[in-house]
Design an enzyme around this catalytic site. Structure first.
Site, PDB file in Angstrom:
ATOM      1  CG  HIS A 104      -5.986   2.449   6.729  1.00 55.97           C
ATOM      2  ND1 HIS A 104      -5.962   1.116   6.200  1.00 55.97           N
ATOM      3  CD2 HIS A 104      -7.121   3.033   7.190  1.00 55.97           C
ATOM      4  CE1 HIS A 104      -7.229   0.774   6.656  1.00 55.97           C
ATOM      5  NE2 HIS A 104      -7.846   1.812   7.273  1.00 55.97           N
TER       6      HIS A 104
ATOM      7  CE1 TYR B  27       1.655   2.755   8.689  1.00 52.69           C
ATOM      8  CE2 TYR B  27       0.664   4.481   9.906  1.00 52.69           C
ATOM      9  CZ  TYR B  27       0.483   3.585   8.662  1.00 52.69           C
ATOM     10  OH  TYR B  27      -0.344   3.666   7.726  1.00 52.69           O
TER      11      TYR B  27
ATOM     12  NE  ARG C 180      -1.608   1.991   3.388  1.00 52.44           N
ATOM     13  CZ  ARG C 180      -1.223   1.819   4.695  1.00 52.44           C
ATOM     14  NH1 ARG C 180      -2.214   0.906   5.472  1.00 52.44           N
ATOM     15  NH2 ARG C 180      -0.614   2.678   5.433  1.00 52.44           N
TER      16      ARG C 180
HETATM   17  C1  LIG Z   1     -14.263  -6.051  12.429  1.00 49.30           C
HETATM   18  C2  LIG Z   1     -13.456  -4.776  12.351  1.00 49.30           C
HETATM   19  N1  LIG Z   1     -12.422  -4.488  13.339  1.00 49.30           N
HETATM   20  C3  LIG Z   1     -11.813  -3.301  13.151  1.00 49.30           C
HETATM   21  C4  LIG Z   1     -12.072  -2.408  12.251  1.00 49.30           C
HETATM   22  C5  LIG Z   1     -10.960  -1.321  11.972  1.00 49.30           C
HETATM   23  N2  LIG Z   1     -10.273  -1.414  10.636  1.00 49.30           N
HETATM   24  C6  LIG Z   1     -10.451  -0.882   9.587  1.00 49.30           C
HETATM   25  S1  LIG Z   1      -9.446  -1.080   8.310  1.00 49.30           S
HETATM   26  C7  LIG Z   1      -8.607  -2.024   9.499  1.00 49.30           C
HETATM   27  C8  LIG Z   1      -7.325  -2.864   8.980  1.00 49.30           C
HETATM   28  C9  LIG Z   1      -7.211  -3.900   7.859  1.00 49.30           C
HETATM   29  O1  LIG Z   1      -6.293  -4.192   7.297  1.00 49.30           O
HETATM   30  P1  LIG Z   1      -6.246  -5.287   5.896  1.00 49.30           P
HETATM   31  O2  LIG Z   1      -7.367  -6.170   6.237  1.00 49.30           O
HETATM   32  O3  LIG Z   1      -4.849  -5.554   5.897  1.00 49.30           O
HETATM   33  O4  LIG Z   1      -6.691  -4.300   4.994  1.00 49.30           O
HETATM   34  P2  LIG Z   1      -6.202  -3.116   4.161  1.00 49.30           P
HETATM   35  O5  LIG Z   1      -6.761  -1.759   4.920  1.00 49.30           O
HETATM   36  O6  LIG Z   1      -4.591  -3.041   4.300  1.00 49.30           O
HETATM   37  O7  LIG Z   1      -6.649  -2.930   2.581  1.00 49.30           O
HETATM   38  C10 LIG Z   1      -9.045  -2.016  10.971  1.00 49.30           C
HETATM   39  C11 LIG Z   1      -8.425  -2.714  11.729  1.00 49.30           C
HETATM   40  C12 LIG Z   1     -13.021  -2.826  11.432  1.00 49.30           C
HETATM   41  N3  LIG Z   1     -13.408  -1.904  10.439  1.00 49.30           N
HETATM   42  N4  LIG Z   1     -13.543  -3.924  11.340  1.00 49.30           N
END
Ligand SMILES: Cc1ncc(C[n+]2csc(CCOP(=O)(O)OP(=O)(O)O)c2C)c(N)n1
Ligand SMILES: [Mg+2]
Length: 375
Positions: free
Chosen positions: A269, A278, A265
């Site tokens: 985010h 970070y 990425r």
């Molecule tokens: C069940 C849940 N827990 C926590 C969150 C908060 N949250 C939003 S994005 C994220 C990280 C997700 O990372 P990843 O699966 O690697 O996807 P990326 O954003 O890197 O595409 C989190 C923890 C959420 N949306 N849903």
């Protein structure tokens, strides 16, 4: 060709990264993947390249709109173009996509209009499009939840006797969620025609993937009885090949497959995030050397198909999509807040109707500036 047989450990590529285009644009060969892209000649690769350029332009344009206050939030995909375009272009029209919030290039390939793509991010509507118009559900923000939806849909495909497949897109972070693990248990148990497509973009917001797993994520799947492959997610051809292979296995009764697309990425985010807090700038520079668009461009130039005229046509297409996106965004108006209750149930239950009435009374309790002045 990788033969997928039920009941055996089919993770024959454990730990290895499958690749067909090297970062310097050299066309590599892989006996498992090559047969799946035997029909992809330079002209077809050019079309994949164009989609990746358009995807990046969608991303930069939407990011700019957010910075200008026209969108509430945007989740950038920059760096992940090959993972999304390569996999989405492997799908058939009757396949069905279940995604998270970052798969905007997948939505583009499925035919979601730029206006529909932005409805939610502009805050003008609670959902972007009719899933059945494009074979893609609207994005799930609850991390991992869509993997369950994809498996349920795939089980439905089997019951219908159809030969389509579903695909679940999720991130590295989602592999730590219970939902994703439960989805894999069900998929394996019912041999559901589903592809688990994990974009390992190295981060779950600020958490590096190494914190979540000591092993390659692809190596987890065989523990569920699901064969897996670890592919260079910045290699559009390798991703296309791996996804075609997985879809074919699903369609022909071999059950699910797990693809780990190793990518990065490059952006934050979301537009609310500051990744400089970070991660080191040098890390980004390292991944820029592995960029999917540049390596595809180098290969196309060496193949002689990407002339200056063709490059100009690609740029025109990206510009046209960017205009569609900008015009679409600015055309979206805020909707009546009460529409949040629409399109949830065909026949709303009494409890929801009561909530709607309460909310209507609440909204009516606000006095506007004009009314205040005449008091
Ligand atoms: C069940 C849940 N827990 C926590 C969150 C908060 N949250 C939003 S994005 C994220 C990280 C997700 O990372 P990843 O699966 O690697 O996807 P990326 O954003 O890197 O595409 C989190 C923890 C959420 N949306 N849903
Ligand atoms: Mg991630």
């Amino acid at each position: 060709m990788l033969t997928i047989r039920p009941g055996t450990d089919t993770s024959t590529r454990r730990g290895q990264l499958a690749r067909l285009i090297a970062p310097d644009g050299e066309r590599l060969h892989d006996s498992d993947l090559d047969p799946w892209v035997a029909d992809v000649f330079p002209e077809q690769l050019l079309s994949l390249y164009e989609d990746m350029v358009v995807a990046r332009r969608i991303d930069t344009e939407a990011t700019a709109l957010q910075r200008q206050g026209q969108l509430v939030l945007w989740p950038p995909l920059i760096g992940q173009e090959a993972a999304q375009i390569g996999s989405a272009r492997a799908l058939r029209i009757d396949d069905f996509v279940f995604s998270s919030y970052r798969e905007n290039a997948v939505a583009y390939v499925r035919g979601v209009t730029m206006t529909d793509l932005l409805r939610v991010w502009r805050g003008s509507q609670f959902s972007g499009w009719n899933p059945f118009d494009v074979g893609m559900a609207t994005p799930t923000v609850i991390i991992g939840a869509q993997t369950l939806h994809a498996v349920g849909y795939a089980m439905g495909i089997t019951k219908d006797g159809a030969d389509a497949a579903s695909i679940a897109y999720f991130g590295d972070g989602a592999t730590s969620e219970g939902d994703t693990n439960e989805a894999m248990v069900f998929a394996a148990a019912y041999r559901a025609p589903v592809v688990f497509f994990c974009q390992n973009n190295q981060y779950a917001i600020s958490e590096p993937v190494g914190l979540q797993s000591q092993k390659p994520l692809a190596d987890r799947a065989p523990g569920f009885g699901i064969p897996s492959i670890r592919v260079d997610g910045n290699d559009v051809l390798a991703v296309l090949a791996a996804t075609r292979m997985a879809l074919e296995g699903a369609r022909t009764g071999n059950g699910p497959m797990f693809i780990e697309a190793v990518t990065y990425r490059m952006g934050p985010h979301t537009t609310s995030d500051d990744p400089t807090r970070y991660r080191e700038p040098a890390e980004l520079e390292t991944w820029k050397e592995l960029d999917a668009i540049e390596r595809t461009r180098l290969l196309l130039v060496s193949d002689g198909v990407l002339t200056a005229e063709r490059e100009a046509l690609v740029a025109d297409r990206a510009k046209a999509v960017a205009k569609e996106l900008r015009d679409g965004c600015l055309s979206l108006r805020a909707r009546d807040p009460l529409t949040i209750f629409d399109d949830v149930y065909a026949e709303p239950p009494a409890s929801l109707t009561r909530q709607r009435d309460d909310y209507a009374a609440y909204l009516a309790s606000f006095v506007t500036g004009d009314e205040e002045a005449t008091r």
